[in-house]
Structures are given as C-alpha cells and as structure tokens.
Design a protein around this motif. Structure first.
Motif, PDB file in Angstrom:
ATOM      1  N   LEU A 295       0.894  -1.188   0.099  1.00 10.76           N
ATOM      2  CA  LEU A 295      -0.424  -0.032   0.131  1.00 10.76           C
ATOM      3  C   LEU A 295       1.151   1.189  -0.070  1.00 10.76           C
ATOM      4  CD1 LEU A 295      -2.975   1.245  -0.115  1.00 10.76           C
ATOM      5  CD2 LEU A 295      -2.665   1.246   3.272  1.00 10.76           C
ATOM      6  N   LYS A 296       1.034   1.962  -1.303  1.00 11.30           N
ATOM      7  CA  LYS A 296       1.499   3.501  -1.444  1.00 11.30           C
ATOM      8  C   LYS A 296       0.546   4.807  -1.281  1.00 11.30           C
ATOM      9  CE  LYS A 296       4.548   5.821  -3.955  1.00 11.30           C
ATOM     10  NZ  LYS A 296       5.054   6.157  -5.787  1.00 11.30           N
ATOM     11  N   ILE A 297       0.962   5.388   0.516  1.00  6.97           N
ATOM     12  CA  ILE A 297      -0.295   6.302   0.833  1.00  6.97           C
ATOM     13  C   ILE A 297       0.845   7.986   0.284  1.00  6.97           C
ATOM     14  CG2 ILE A 297      -0.801   7.735   2.560  1.00  6.97           C
ATOM     15  CD1 ILE A 297      -1.088   4.354   3.871  1.00  6.97           C
ATOM     16  N   ARG A 298       0.222   8.616  -0.759  1.00  6.71           N
ATOM     17  CA  ARG A 298       0.996   9.746  -0.648  1.00  6.71           C
ATOM     18  C   ARG A 298      -0.247  10.656   0.389  1.00  6.71           C
ATOM     19  NH1 ARG A 298       1.647  11.069  -7.044  1.00  6.71           N
ATOM     20  NH2 ARG A 298       3.050   9.114  -7.595  1.00  6.71           N
ATOM     21  N   HIS A 299       0.718  11.729   1.541  1.00  7.45           N
ATOM     22  CA  HIS A 299      -0.294  12.739   2.217  1.00  7.45           C
ATOM     23  C   HIS A 299      -0.054  13.979   2.047  1.00  7.45           C
ATOM     24  CE1 HIS A 299       1.151   9.276   5.268  1.00  7.45           C
ATOM     25  NE2 HIS A 299       1.755   9.153   4.522  1.00  7.45           N
ATOM     26  N   PHE A 300      -1.406  14.383   2.756  1.00 10.05           N
ATOM     27  CA  PHE A 300      -1.525  16.051   1.707  1.00 10.05           C
ATOM     28  C   PHE A 300      -0.806  16.761   2.489  1.00 10.05           C
ATOM     29  CE2 PHE A 300      -3.662  15.557   5.603  1.00 10.05           C
ATOM     30  CZ  PHE A 300      -4.082  17.061   6.529  1.00 10.05           C
ATOM     31  N   LEU A 301      -0.223  17.279   4.268  1.00 10.40           N
ATOM     32  CA  LEU A 301       0.525  17.928   4.455  1.00 10.40           C
ATOM     33  C   LEU A 301       1.446  18.165   4.178  1.00 10.40           C
ATOM     34  CD1 LEU A 301       0.262  17.556   8.260  1.00 10.40           C
ATOM     35  CD2 LEU A 301      -1.154  19.148   6.936  1.00 10.40           C
ATOM     36  N   THR A 302       2.249  19.197   3.007  1.00 10.09           N
ATOM     37  CA  THR A 302       3.186  20.017   2.828  1.00 10.09           C
ATOM     38  C   THR A 302       4.478  20.608   4.037  1.00 10.09           C
ATOM     39  OG1 THR A 302       2.084  21.239   1.347  1.00 10.09           O
ATOM     40  CG2 THR A 302       2.707  19.147   0.583  1.00 10.09           C
ATOM     41  N   GLY A 363       5.584  12.956  11.228  1.00 11.74           N
ATOM     42  CA  GLY A 363       4.931  14.158  11.577  1.00 11.74           C
ATOM     43  C   GLY A 363       3.759  14.161  10.393  1.00 11.74           C
ATOM     44  N   MET A 364       4.391  14.296   9.031  1.00  8.78           N
ATOM     45  CA  MET A 364       3.790  14.635   7.546  1.00  8.78           C
ATOM     46  C   MET A 364       2.842  13.203   7.808  1.00  8.78           C
ATOM     47  SD  MET A 364       5.533  16.998   5.504  1.00  8.78           S
ATOM     48  CE  MET A 364       6.823  16.360   5.218  1.00  8.78           C
ATOM     49  N   SER A 365       3.540  12.061   8.203  1.00  2.77           N
ATOM     50  CA  SER A 365       3.083  10.820   7.680  1.00  2.77           C
ATOM     51  C   SER A 365       1.548  10.685   8.815  1.00  2.77           C
ATOM     52  CB  SER A 365       3.909   9.593   7.895  1.00  2.77           C
ATOM     53  OG  SER A 365       3.602   9.501   8.965  1.00  2.77           O
ATOM     54  N   VAL A 366       1.203  11.333   9.492  1.00  2.36           N
ATOM     55  CA  VAL A 366       0.467  10.680  10.662  1.00  2.36           C
ATOM     56  C   VAL A 366      -1.165  10.668  10.009  1.00  2.36           C
ATOM     57  CG1 VAL A 366      -0.989  11.162  12.947  1.00  2.36           C
ATOM     58  CG2 VAL A 366       1.857  10.801  12.942  1.00  2.36           C
ATOM     59  N   PRO A 367      -1.687  11.857   9.421  1.00  2.73           N
ATOM     60  CA  PRO A 367      -2.806  12.032   9.450  1.00  2.73           C
ATOM     61  C   PRO A 367      -3.880  10.151   8.768  1.00  2.73           C
ATOM     62  CG  PRO A 367      -1.953  13.950   9.541  1.00  2.73           C
ATOM     63  CD  PRO A 367      -1.182  12.573   9.370  1.00  2.73           C
ATOM     64  N   GLU A 368      -3.232  10.284   7.746  1.00  2.00           N
ATOM     65  CA  GLU A 368      -3.731   9.428   6.838  1.00  2.00           C
ATOM     66  C   GLU A 368      -3.622   7.341   6.741  1.00  2.00           C
ATOM     67  OE1 GLU A 368      -3.270  12.999   3.972  1.00  2.00           O
ATOM     68  OE2 GLU A 368      -1.640  11.346   5.481  1.00  2.00           O
ATOM     69  N   ARG A 396       7.266  17.864   1.328  1.00  2.00           N
ATOM     70  CA  ARG A 396       6.152  16.352   0.945  1.00  2.00           C
ATOM     71  C   ARG A 396       6.446  14.472   1.300  1.00  2.00           C
ATOM     72  NH1 ARG A 396       5.361  12.789  -3.046  1.00  2.00           N
ATOM     73  NH2 ARG A 396       7.034  12.929  -5.573  1.00  2.00           N
ATOM     74  N   ALA A 397       5.876  14.102   1.581  1.00  2.00           N
ATOM     75  CA  ALA A 397       6.213  12.694   1.956  1.00  2.00           C
ATOM     76  C   ALA A 397       5.045  12.064   1.549  1.00  2.00           C
ATOM     77  CB  ALA A 397       5.301  12.646   3.663  1.00  2.00           C
ATOM     78  N   GLU A 398       5.843  10.164   1.726  1.00  2.00           N
ATOM     79  CA  GLU A 398       5.087   9.251   0.783  1.00  2.00           C
ATOM     80  C   GLU A 398       5.221   8.334   2.082  1.00  2.00           C
ATOM     81  OE1 GLU A 398       5.768   8.289  -3.442  1.00  2.00           O
ATOM     82  OE2 GLU A 398       4.426   9.573  -3.917  1.00  2.00           O
ATOM     83  N   THR A 399       4.066   7.672   2.393  1.00  2.00           N
ATOM     84  CA  THR A 399       4.704   6.210   3.200  1.00  2.00           C
ATOM     85  C   THR A 399       3.833   4.586   2.114  1.00  2.00           C
ATOM     86  OG1 THR A 399       4.106   7.400   5.358  1.00  2.00           O
ATOM     87  CG2 THR A 399       3.597   4.710   5.370  1.00  2.00           C
ATOM     88  N   LEU A 418       6.446   0.044   8.740  1.00  2.00           N
ATOM     89  CA  LEU A 418       5.997   1.333   7.054  1.00  2.00           C
ATOM     90  C   LEU A 418       7.903   2.434   7.253  1.00  2.00           C
ATOM     91  CD1 LEU A 418       4.383   1.484  10.610  1.00  2.00           C
ATOM     92  CD2 LEU A 418       2.866   2.986   8.479  1.00  2.00           C
ATOM     93  N   GLN A 419       7.501   2.596   5.435  1.00  2.00           N
ATOM     94  CA  GLN A 419       8.458   3.160   4.912  1.00  2.00           C
ATOM     95  C   GLN A 419       8.394   4.519   4.569  1.00  2.00           C
ATOM     96  OE1 GLN A 419      10.431   2.661   0.873  1.00  2.00           O
ATOM     97  NE2 GLN A 419      12.177   1.951   2.525  1.00  2.00           N
ATOM     98  N   HIS A 420       8.639   5.571   4.773  1.00  2.00           N
ATOM     99  CA  HIS A 420       8.213   7.097   4.609  1.00  2.00           C
ATOM    100  C   HIS A 420       9.691   7.635   4.109  1.00  2.00           C
ATOM    101  CE1 HIS A 420       5.728   6.752   7.768  1.00  2.00           C
ATOM    102  NE2 HIS A 420       6.515   6.008   9.086  1.00  2.00           N
ATOM    103  N   ILE A 421       8.800   8.669   3.046  1.00  2.00           N
ATOM    104  CA  ILE A 421       9.575   8.980   2.858  1.00  2.00           C
ATOM    105  C   ILE A 421       9.326  10.603   1.831  1.00  2.00           C
ATOM    106  CG2 ILE A 421      11.367   8.730   0.212  1.00  2.00           C
ATOM    107  CD1 ILE A 421       9.748   5.884  -0.139  1.00  2.00           C
TER     108      ILE A 421
END
Length: 444
Positions: A295-302, A363-368, A396-399, A418-421
């Motif tokens: 699963l790949k998640i693109r996070h809305f926070l920048t 932190g940016m990865s947390v919401p989604e 910006r961040a992805e997980t 989880l891998q955060h990028i």
C-alpha cells in the motif's frame, strides 16, 4: 472424558463474545499431556491458563507449539496465555522473567501446590483473621509487582472457602486496593461479588472525576488541593485509571455516578455517562487490517521549512554543531554537499538538522496512516538522508507499507513495518525512514 466435555462446552458458546474471553486451564508443561489439551480445545478459545510454570523457557516452548498450530490453521488472532507463576519455589524466584514471557497477557498466583513443596502445614494464620502466612503474602506481592513491571494484568489468586462470602469480599477488596486488576474465582456464586467489589463505587468515581478536572484545568501542575489533601501527579494518574476502568462498565440504575463536571450529558434511562458525547474524538488513521504490504499513501501535508525552524530545533535539542548555525561556514559546506548541480543556490544557508527532517517526515505521515490507531512506535530499522535540506525547501511525504504480522502477545494489535519518504520541491529524496509500529486492530 475431560477434554471432550470441555470441547462440547466450547462448541456451545456464541462466536461473537465481545466482552469476555475464554481461557482453558491445561496440564503442566513439565508433563506429557499438555499438547493434547491444547489440540483438543484450540479451535474456540482465546488462550490458555498454564499451571506450575517455572521459567520463561517453558513459555517459549509453548509459544513455538501454538505458533505452529496457528500457522497450520490460519488462526487469527493469536492465543494468549495466563501463567500461574508461584506454584513452585523456582517459579517464585523467576516470576519477573515469567511475566515478560511471550503471549503473556497477565499472571496470577497460587499457594496450595507451593505449600506442599515447602512442607508448610497450612497457608493462612487461623488466629489472625485468616490472613496468609508471610511467605505466601510475599508471593502475592511479587505477583503484583512482576505483572506491573512487565505491563501485564495482575490477577489475585483464589479464595478457597467458597461458602465464606464475607471473607471473599474482604480479600477481593484488599486486592483491588493493592492494585490487582482482577481475582480468580472457584465458584459461580463468587462472580457477582467480585464484579461488585472491582467496579468503582459512585463515591470513588465522584472523587476521581473531581481530581482529574481540577488537575487538567489548573495552570500549575506541581500540586493541587482537594478536600484538604495535597494532590500531585501520582494521585492524578490513579484517578485517571479509576475513570478509565468505569468507562467500560454499565452502572446499575441504583448506582448513578455523580460527577462535578459541568455540561456532562447523562443518559437518564441508563444512568451512565456517555463518554463520546462529553469528548468526541475523530481518528483518521488506518487500522492493522487496512495496512496491507504494498500500500502506498501520499500525504496531503506539505511544509516549507524556515531558518527559525532550524534554529529553534537546534537549540531545543542542545546541538551546537556550527553547520546548523554558522552562515559563514555554511558557504563552503553547501558547495561541498551540492557540487555544481545547483549553482550554489544554497551557499550561505545552514544545513538543516537531520533529526528535524526525520521528525517532520513522520509527523506529516500521521493523518492518513496512523492517527489514533498507533499503540506504540517500536523503533527505526533504517534512516537515510540522501540529500541535504536547507531553509526555504518545501517538503512532501509518502508512506509505503513493507510488511505486517500478528502480535504474539497482543491479539488485538499487530506489528506493521512502514517506510516513510520525504521529497523536496525538486523531487529529490531527502529522507527515507523505515520503522515498526504496534497498530490497533478494528474492534469486532
């Protein structure tokens, strides 16, 4: 005959047990019959009670056996175990290690078998209100301390005289005051008394709610006064535990909980506090079941990071490295890091503290991904900073979910990798972090 009777009873139970678990007591692990006990009852139980446990090695052997059965039958969730951890002298000496064994959800204690091994003539002082002899009181205390040190439930032992309701209620009350989370019963007639004792009383709830409210609205967290008594952090934490214990208990109609908090909505029909109405919470994170590998998640926070971010974080962490603070030194440092690729656009900019970059990425990865569904962060297995970050960069961040597995000791939770990028405005990877988190499962 015994196994068949237990299996028939288990098969008669409803499959949607929501507020109770069923554990089957098996034969000691030192014998030759415990495997047959487990195989006969494995299908419809939540776990097993283990008598005469003497070491953590025994629990590891049991864990391996249960894991093989679970893998073969695709069982989910994992079975838990409740050792009786004081039935031999060796067990008493190893109780702290036993409490930290695999799958252990709690420990309890017993003294009858131990008294035989010690050569004791009895377990209680018949001339002193039927209290335990000192050696058995020590075992009771050690059970409580070992459980709390390991972060598992402490369950008080049995009260042998099933006809003595007054004695059972008194000993149960003492266990509650000591800090035990529950108590074993020998007879169905003891269950109602036990529930009554361990439920917080209306007065206990009133006092706990008052302490929590006074503490949380006060400006000074050193200490407060309540009814002439000094209240500090330990009293506040104890009061919160009382409130938490009562939140899962439906109060009886004649035991309405009075609270000092204004604006509290009480259901007049059921007479208990609706916690969701008082303080509604919204969680956005995904549960264990949602976090499938791949699963790949693109996070809305920048975030555009600024020099003040860097200075504040560097000062907060007491890191005096000049590469984060010295503009003159940074002129040459930026050229050395960037080469000729960016025409020295970062010359004179201090290098961002990499721990800030890591913290911001998580932190940016947390919401989604994990908001409200994380139990604990278990650690980072890899952290890389391929490119530097400078003031003015926008991140910006992805997980990506790499792996997940069941927790062997916590059936309501699972472990997810989880891998955060983090990327900058040029699409360059500035941080890549792989971590393991203990995640909640959905409540069925």
């Amino acid at each position: 005959m015994g196994r068949r009777t237990v299996r028939e009873f288990l098969d008669s139970l409803p499959s949607d047990r929501r507020r109770s678990e069923v554990l089957v007591r098996i034969n000691p692990l030192s014998g030759s019959h415990w495997q047959e006990d487990i195989q006969a009852t494995f299908r419809n139980v939540d776990g097993f009670m283990i008598p005469k446990v003497e070491s953590r090695d025994e629990l590891q052997m049991l864990d391996d056996f249960l894991s093989s059965l679970e893998n073969d039958s695709n069982t989910n969730p994992s079975k838990v175990i409740l050792p009786i951890a004081t039935e031999t002298p060796r067990a008493v000496l190893n109780i702290a290690d036993i409490a930290q064994g695999p799958r252990v959800c709690g420990i309890t204690w017993g003294c009858e078998d131990l008294s035989v091994e010690l050569g004791s003539y009895c377990t209680r002082k018949t001339t002193e209100n039927d209290r335990y002899l000192d050696v058995f009181t020590h075992c009771r205390n050690m059970c409580l301390l070992a459980a709390k040190a390991a972060g598992v439930q402490a369950i008080d032992g049995i009260y042998q005289n099933v006809r003595d309701v007054v004695g059972f209620e008194k000993e149960s009350g003492e266990a509650k005051l000591m800090g035990f989370d529950g108590k074993l019963t020998l007879h169905p007639n003891q269950i109602q008394t036990l529930h009554k004792v361990f439920e917080p009383t209306p007065q206990e709830m009133k006092e706990a709610n008052a302490i929590v409210e006074l503490w949380e609205v006060g400006d000074d967290k050193g200490a407060i006064e309540y009814q002439g008594k000094m209240i500090d952090m330990p009293h506040y934490m104890r009061a919160k535990k009382v409130v938490a214990r009562c939140s899962g208990i439906s109060s009886k109609d004649d035991e309405t909980i009075e609270t000092p908090q204004p604006g509290r909505n009480v259901d007049e029909e059921t007479k208990h506090v609706d916690q969701d109405e008082i303080f509604p919470r919204v969680y956005l994170g995904k549960h264990f079941e949602d976090l499938e590998p791949g699963l790949k998640i693109r996070h809305f926070l920048t975030r555009t990071v600024t020099e003040s971010d860097n200075v504040f974080f560097t000062c907060l962490t007491m890191n005096p490295a000049p590469i984060h603070l010295d503009h003159e030194l940074s002129k040459g440092n930026a050229s050395a890091l960037d080469g000729a690729n960016n025409n020295n656009i970062n010359a004179g900019k201090p290098l961002f503290n990499s721990m800030f970059t890591l913290a911001l990425l998580v932190g940016m990865s947390v919401p989604e991904a994990t908001h409200g569904t994380t139990v604990a962060n278990l650690g980072f297995s890899e952290v890389l900073f391929p490119k530097p970050v400078y003031p003015g960069d926008t991140l910006r961040a992805e997980t990506v979910i790499l792996d997940r597995r069941e927790s062997k000791s916590r059936p309501s939770q699972g472990i997810v990798t989880l891998q955060h990028i983090a990327y900058n405005q040029r699409g360059e990877v500035v941080c890549k972090a792989t971590r393991q988190a203990l995640m909640k499962k959905r409540v069925v």
